[in-house]
Write an enzyme that holds these catalytic residues in place. Sequence first.
Site, PDB file in Angstrom:
ATOM      1  N   ARG A 145      41.476  46.193  32.345  1.00  0.00           N
ATOM      2  CA  ARG A 145      42.601  47.075  32.066  1.00  0.00           C
ATOM      3  C   ARG A 145      42.800  47.122  30.552  1.00  0.00           C
ATOM      4  O   ARG A 145      42.408  46.201  29.829  1.00  0.00           O
ATOM      5  CB  ARG A 145      43.882  46.553  32.714  1.00  0.00           C
ATOM      6  CG  ARG A 145      43.876  46.511  34.233  1.00  0.00           C
ATOM      7  CD  ARG A 145      45.239  46.036  34.734  1.00  0.00           C
ATOM      8  NE  ARG A 145      45.327  46.037  36.186  1.00  0.00           N
ATOM      9  CZ  ARG A 145      45.096  44.977  36.956  1.00  0.00           C
ATOM     10  NH1 ARG A 145      44.754  43.821  36.396  1.00  0.00           N
ATOM     11  NH2 ARG A 145      45.205  45.055  38.268  1.00  0.00           N
ATOM     12  N   LYS A 169      47.921  41.681  35.711  1.00  0.00           N
ATOM     13  CA  LYS A 169      49.283  42.011  36.117  1.00  0.00           C
ATOM     14  C   LYS A 169      49.940  40.796  36.766  1.00  0.00           C
ATOM     15  O   LYS A 169      49.300  40.039  37.476  1.00  0.00           O
ATOM     16  CB  LYS A 169      49.267  43.188  37.095  1.00  0.00           C
ATOM     17  CG  LYS A 169      48.972  44.523  36.431  1.00  0.00           C
ATOM     18  CD  LYS A 169      49.147  45.654  37.414  1.00  0.00           C
ATOM     19  CE  LYS A 169      48.962  47.006  36.737  1.00  0.00           C
ATOM     20  NZ  LYS A 169      49.117  48.113  37.691  1.00  0.00           N
ATOM     21  N   HIS A 237      41.116  54.157  31.235  1.00  0.00           N
ATOM     22  CA  HIS A 237      41.074  54.281  32.694  1.00  0.00           C
ATOM     23  C   HIS A 237      39.706  54.749  33.171  1.00  0.00           C
ATOM     24  O   HIS A 237      39.199  54.283  34.190  1.00  0.00           O
ATOM     25  CB  HIS A 237      42.153  55.261  33.169  1.00  0.00           C
ATOM     26  CG  HIS A 237      43.547  54.777  32.941  1.00  0.00           C
ATOM     27  ND1 HIS A 237      44.060  53.654  33.545  1.00  0.00           N
ATOM     28  CD2 HIS A 237      44.535  55.256  32.157  1.00  0.00           C
ATOM     29  CE1 HIS A 237      45.307  53.464  33.149  1.00  0.00           C
ATOM     30  NE2 HIS A 237      45.615  54.426  32.308  1.00  0.00           N
ATOM     31  N   ARG A 240      37.216  51.900  33.230  1.00  0.00           N
ATOM     32  CA  ARG A 240      37.508  50.982  34.343  1.00  0.00           C
ATOM     33  C   ARG A 240      37.114  51.608  35.676  1.00  0.00           C
ATOM     34  O   ARG A 240      36.521  50.956  36.530  1.00  0.00           O
ATOM     35  CB  ARG A 240      38.995  50.620  34.322  1.00  0.00           C
ATOM     36  CG  ARG A 240      39.433  49.645  35.415  1.00  0.00           C
ATOM     37  CD  ARG A 240      40.844  49.168  35.099  1.00  0.00           C
ATOM     38  NE  ARG A 240      41.569  48.699  36.261  1.00  0.00           N
ATOM     39  CZ  ARG A 240      41.515  47.448  36.730  1.00  0.00           C
ATOM     40  NH1 ARG A 240      40.732  46.556  36.155  1.00  0.00           N
ATOM     41  NH2 ARG A 240      42.248  47.087  37.771  1.00  0.00           N
ATOM     42  N   HIS A 263      43.001  43.516  41.760  1.00  0.00           N
ATOM     43  CA  HIS A 263      43.951  44.208  42.626  1.00  0.00           C
ATOM     44  C   HIS A 263      44.573  43.221  43.613  1.00  0.00           C
ATOM     45  O   HIS A 263      43.853  42.465  44.269  1.00  0.00           O
ATOM     46  CB  HIS A 263      43.260  45.326  43.414  1.00  0.00           C
ATOM     47  CG  HIS A 263      42.895  46.503  42.577  1.00  0.00           C
ATOM     48  ND1 HIS A 263      41.920  47.410  42.944  1.00  0.00           N
ATOM     49  CD2 HIS A 263      43.374  46.938  41.377  1.00  0.00           C
ATOM     50  CE1 HIS A 263      41.818  48.338  42.010  1.00  0.00           C
ATOM     51  NE2 HIS A 263      42.686  48.071  41.057  1.00  0.00           N
ATOM     52  N   TYR A 272      38.379  53.805  45.736  1.00  0.00           N
ATOM     53  CA  TYR A 272      37.013  53.957  45.239  1.00  0.00           C
ATOM     54  C   TYR A 272      36.019  54.197  46.367  1.00  0.00           C
ATOM     55  O   TYR A 272      34.934  54.705  46.134  1.00  0.00           O
ATOM     56  CB  TYR A 272      36.610  52.733  44.414  1.00  0.00           C
ATOM     57  CG  TYR A 272      37.454  52.587  43.177  1.00  0.00           C
ATOM     58  CD1 TYR A 272      37.276  53.431  42.083  1.00  0.00           C
ATOM     59  CD2 TYR A 272      38.468  51.639  43.114  1.00  0.00           C
ATOM     60  CE1 TYR A 272      38.077  53.318  40.956  1.00  0.00           C
ATOM     61  CE2 TYR A 272      39.269  51.520  41.988  1.00  0.00           C
ATOM     62  CZ  TYR A 272      39.066  52.363  40.920  1.00  0.00           C
ATOM     63  OH  TYR A 272      39.861  52.258  39.809  1.00  0.00           O
TER      64      TYR A 272
END
Length: 295
Positions: A145, A169, A237, A240, A263, A272
């Site tokens: 990210r 995150k 983005h 990634r 994730h 994806y």
Amino acid sequence: MQTYLQKYWNYLRNERQVSSYTLTNYQRQMDAVMKILQENDIQNWRQVSPSVVRFILAQSKKSGLHEKSLALRLSALRQFLAFLVLQGELKVNPAIGISAPKQGKHLPKNINAEQLNKLLDNNSKEPIDLRDKAMLELMYSSGLRLSELQGLNLTSLNFRSREIRVLGKGNKERILPFGRHASHSVQEWLKVRLLFNPKDDALFVSSLGNRMSNRSIQKRMEIWGVRQGLNSHLNPHKLRHSFATQMLEASSDLRAVQELLGHSNLSTTQIYTHLNFQHLAEVYDQAHPRAKRRK
């Protein structure tokens, strides 16, 4: 009506101490709300009912406002109406229970292998170019990210094992592999990093020696993409997404890709699979003798 708005701005500025950026955004949204109300002869905040809130959203959407901006407008209005409840001007918040239109899930765009080769085919020895190429190689190699790349320190990388430690995150740490090309590019950058007089141990620093901001990294990527002749707009983005798509095409291991991307939920990674299926469907249509469509 303007009197309460002015009180609200003072409240946000002095008591909530919101940033000038946030305040400007709220003011812009409420200016648009006020315009709609005035055009429809609503002269008092007590006249704003749930149906009026829905009307504001409908008019905003009709004017061409996108879903994300509609959600922002509703949020700004809802928070202002909550302030009016605190002030005793309203008994209940008429925006409670009203949702903005749901944002549709858009398949992320990715860069194909040919475009990536074109993007990274640069052997400049200029210090800034060495830095920028190292950022691109590392982001693509590990599917980072933007915030993860920006937060890297000198101690984040282990060149012997080719592993990188990132903080994702929710402050969740994970260890990722990085490839040979990324390793070489980062080491080339480290040879000239001291020329920038770095002020701390940030891996990527600006020409002033400070840790690069998210925005400055984005800007450098945009410039690099244009210079390398990339037809589409380059941003973090895309790199990634390209990493995720190509990893999934090569391995079909959704769980592994989930771990690499950091994730929390598998459903986030599953977008994806739609990309992958879209690619397979195109190949099928072109190759299968019974699938070719008439032109």
